[in-house]
Motif scaffolding. Structure first.
Motif, PDB file in Angstrom:
ATOM      1  N   LEU A  80       0.858  -1.527   0.104  1.00 33.04           N
ATOM      2  CA  LEU A  80       0.133   0.213  -0.047  1.00 33.04           C
ATOM      3  C   LEU A  80       0.991   1.241  -0.097  1.00 33.04           C
ATOM      4  CD1 LEU A  80      -2.905  -1.248   2.533  1.00 33.04           C
ATOM      5  CD2 LEU A  80      -2.747  -0.841   0.258  1.00 33.04           C
ATOM      6  N   ALA A  81       0.131   2.329  -0.166  1.00 33.91           N
ATOM      7  CA  ALA A  81       1.411   3.586  -0.659  1.00 33.91           C
ATOM      8  C   ALA A  81      -0.294   4.260  -0.857  1.00 33.91           C
ATOM      9  CB  ALA A  81       2.022   3.822  -1.713  1.00 33.91           C
ATOM     10  N   VAL A  82       0.219   5.799  -0.538  1.00 32.29           N
ATOM     11  CA  VAL A  82      -0.733   7.096  -0.444  1.00 32.29           C
ATOM     12  C   VAL A  82       0.180   7.981  -1.101  1.00 32.29           C
ATOM     13  CG1 VAL A  82      -2.208   8.581   0.887  1.00 32.29           C
ATOM     14  CG2 VAL A  82      -1.636   6.400   2.005  1.00 32.29           C
ATOM     15  N   ILE A  83       0.032   8.433  -1.915  1.00 34.42           N
ATOM     16  CA  ILE A  83       0.027   9.671  -2.671  1.00 34.42           C
ATOM     17  C   ILE A  83      -0.650  10.917  -2.480  1.00 34.42           C
ATOM     18  CG2 ILE A  83       0.940  10.735  -4.862  1.00 34.42           C
ATOM     19  CD1 ILE A  83       1.516   7.824  -4.466  1.00 34.42           C
ATOM     20  N   TYR A  84       0.322  11.878  -1.200  1.00 31.13           N
ATOM     21  CA  TYR A  84      -1.045  13.056  -0.496  1.00 31.13           C
ATOM     22  C   TYR A  84      -0.608  14.442  -1.696  1.00 31.13           C
ATOM     23  CZ  TYR A  84      -0.884  10.832   3.450  1.00 31.13           C
ATOM     24  OH  TYR A  84      -0.658   9.551   4.475  1.00 31.13           O
ATOM     25  N   GLN A  85      -1.712  15.217  -1.810  1.00 33.56           N
ATOM     26  CA  GLN A  85      -1.672  16.580  -1.963  1.00 33.56           C
ATOM     27  C   GLN A  85      -0.656  16.952  -2.329  1.00 33.56           C
ATOM     28  OE1 GLN A  85      -5.375  18.084  -1.335  1.00 33.56           O
ATOM     29  NE2 GLN A  85      -4.941  19.990  -2.702  1.00 33.56           N
ATOM     30  N   GLU A  86      -0.252  17.392  -0.837  1.00 33.96           N
ATOM     31  CA  GLU A  86       1.078  17.902  -0.829  1.00 33.96           C
ATOM     32  C   GLU A  86       2.178  16.834  -1.166  1.00 33.96           C
ATOM     33  OE1 GLU A  86       1.450  20.940  -0.570  1.00 33.96           O
ATOM     34  OE2 GLU A  86      -0.654  20.962  -0.443  1.00 33.96           O
ATOM     35  N   LEU A  87       3.059  17.176  -2.404  1.00 32.08           N
ATOM     36  CA  LEU A  87       4.025  16.167  -2.202  1.00 32.08           C
ATOM     37  C   LEU A  87       5.886  16.341  -1.236  1.00 32.08           C
ATOM     38  CD1 LEU A  87       3.310  16.188  -6.201  1.00 32.08           C
ATOM     39  CD2 LEU A  87       3.055  14.550  -4.041  1.00 32.08           C
ATOM     40  N   PRO A  88       5.614  15.150  -0.784  1.00 30.45           N
ATOM     41  CA  PRO A  88       7.129  15.526  -0.098  1.00 30.45           C
ATOM     42  C   PRO A  88       8.478  14.859  -1.245  1.00 30.45           C
ATOM     43  CG  PRO A  88       6.632  12.781   0.265  1.00 30.45           C
ATOM     44  CD  PRO A  88       4.674  14.166  -0.799  1.00 30.45           C
ATOM     45  N   LEU A  89       8.264  15.781  -2.108  1.00 32.18           N
ATOM     46  CA  LEU A  89       9.564  15.851  -3.395  1.00 32.18           C
ATOM     47  C   LEU A  89      10.434  16.721  -2.938  1.00 32.18           C
ATOM     48  CD1 LEU A  89       7.319  15.444  -6.798  1.00 32.18           C
ATOM     49  CD2 LEU A  89       8.728  13.298  -5.415  1.00 32.18           C
ATOM     50  N   VAL A  90      11.518  16.887  -3.237  1.00 30.24           N
ATOM     51  CA  VAL A  90      13.058  17.606  -2.986  1.00 30.24           C
ATOM     52  C   VAL A  90      13.116  18.154  -4.567  1.00 30.24           C
ATOM     53  CG1 VAL A  90      15.726  17.410  -2.487  1.00 30.24           C
ATOM     54  CG2 VAL A  90      13.717  16.057  -1.384  1.00 30.24           C
ATOM     55  N   GLU A  91      12.817  19.195  -4.634  1.00 29.47           N
ATOM     56  CA  GLU A  91      12.993  20.651  -5.693  1.00 29.47           C
ATOM     57  C   GLU A  91      13.656  19.979  -5.913  1.00 29.47           C
ATOM     58  OE1 GLU A  91      10.127  21.516  -7.076  1.00 29.47           O
ATOM     59  OE2 GLU A  91       8.865  20.395  -5.535  1.00 29.47           O
ATOM     60  N   GLU A  92      14.976  20.301  -5.442  1.00 27.39           N
ATOM     61  CA  GLU A  92      16.500  20.632  -6.476  1.00 27.39           C
ATOM     62  C   GLU A  92      17.281  19.411  -6.696  1.00 27.39           C
ATOM     63  OE1 GLU A  92      15.798  21.202  -2.798  1.00 27.39           O
ATOM     64  OE2 GLU A  92      14.967  23.380  -3.213  1.00 27.39           O
ATOM     65  N   MET A  93      16.612  18.672  -6.540  1.00 23.46           N
ATOM     66  CA  MET A  93      17.047  16.654  -6.604  1.00 23.46           C
ATOM     67  C   MET A  93      16.542  16.377  -7.735  1.00 23.46           C
ATOM     68  SD  MET A  93      17.571  14.445  -3.305  1.00 23.46           S
ATOM     69  CE  MET A  93      17.832  13.820  -3.714  1.00 23.46           C
ATOM     70  N   SER A  94      17.250  15.563  -8.355  1.00 23.22           N
ATOM     71  CA  SER A  94      16.435  15.032  -9.943  1.00 23.22           C
ATOM     72  C   SER A  94      15.009  13.876  -9.522  1.00 23.22           C
ATOM     73  CB  SER A  94      17.455  14.049 -11.060  1.00 23.22           C
ATOM     74  OG  SER A  94      17.874  12.522 -10.074  1.00 23.22           O
TER      75      SER A  94
END
Length: 174
Positions: free
Chosen positions: A80-94
């Protein structure tokens, strides 16, 4: 594949969910709709292990087996995985670095070589993963240069990284 029966969750005596019934069959898509405070987030948090087994009542089955998650890690181990509206991505990374964030492949060899991230492998596996799911993104592209929909696709790719799922048609990243 997923069944909830009579799921009830309270916070300080106040019902967040009361006797929820829900079943999800393979290939189905569902939307949780409702006003603020209707319990949508609480339900997702139960499904994903944020609210652990024992913090709510009722029956939760995954592939007809009791799902008694103590944590998010437990639910992820069951697929199971949840994709949240506020994404926990690191913008400065590829794109590739975000897909493998927290699970970076390491170089082979003795210490300290084994501490280094194997960027070639990460790039190669990201490219393969993106291609397999029909996501037209370059693994070296910075996340900060992407639109919201493309960022969600990165989160989906991360969630599917260890899963063998196929899509009937490619996903358009626009």
């Amino acid at each position: 594949v997923l069944t909830l029966r009579g799921v009830t969750k309270r916070f300080s005596g106040i019902f967040a969910l009361r006797k929820v019934e829900f079943a999800l069959q393979p290939g189905e898509i569902h939307a949780l709709c409702g006003e603020n405070g209707a319990g949508k987030s609480t339900l997702i948090k139960i499904l994903s292990g944020v609210h652990p087994h024992g913090s709510f009542s009722g029956e939760y089955l995954l592939d007809a087996q009791p799902a008694e998650f103590a944590s998010v890690r437990d639910s992820q181990a069951r697929g199971l995985a949840v994709i949240y509206q506020e994404l926990p991505l690191v913008e400065e990374m590829s794109v590739a670095a975000n897909i493998f964030l927290g699970a970076e492949p390491r170089r082979q060899g003795p210490w300290p070589l084994s501490l280094l991230i194997d960027e070639n492998r990460m790039r190669r596996e990201s490219c393969s993963l993106l291609s397999r799911f029909g996501i037209a993104l370059e693994p070296d592209r910075l996340v900060s240069s992407l639109g919201a929909g493309q960022k969600q696709l990165i989160e989906i790719a991360r969630a599917l990284r260890n899963r063998s799922v196929s899509f009937a048609r490619p996903i358009d990243p626009r």
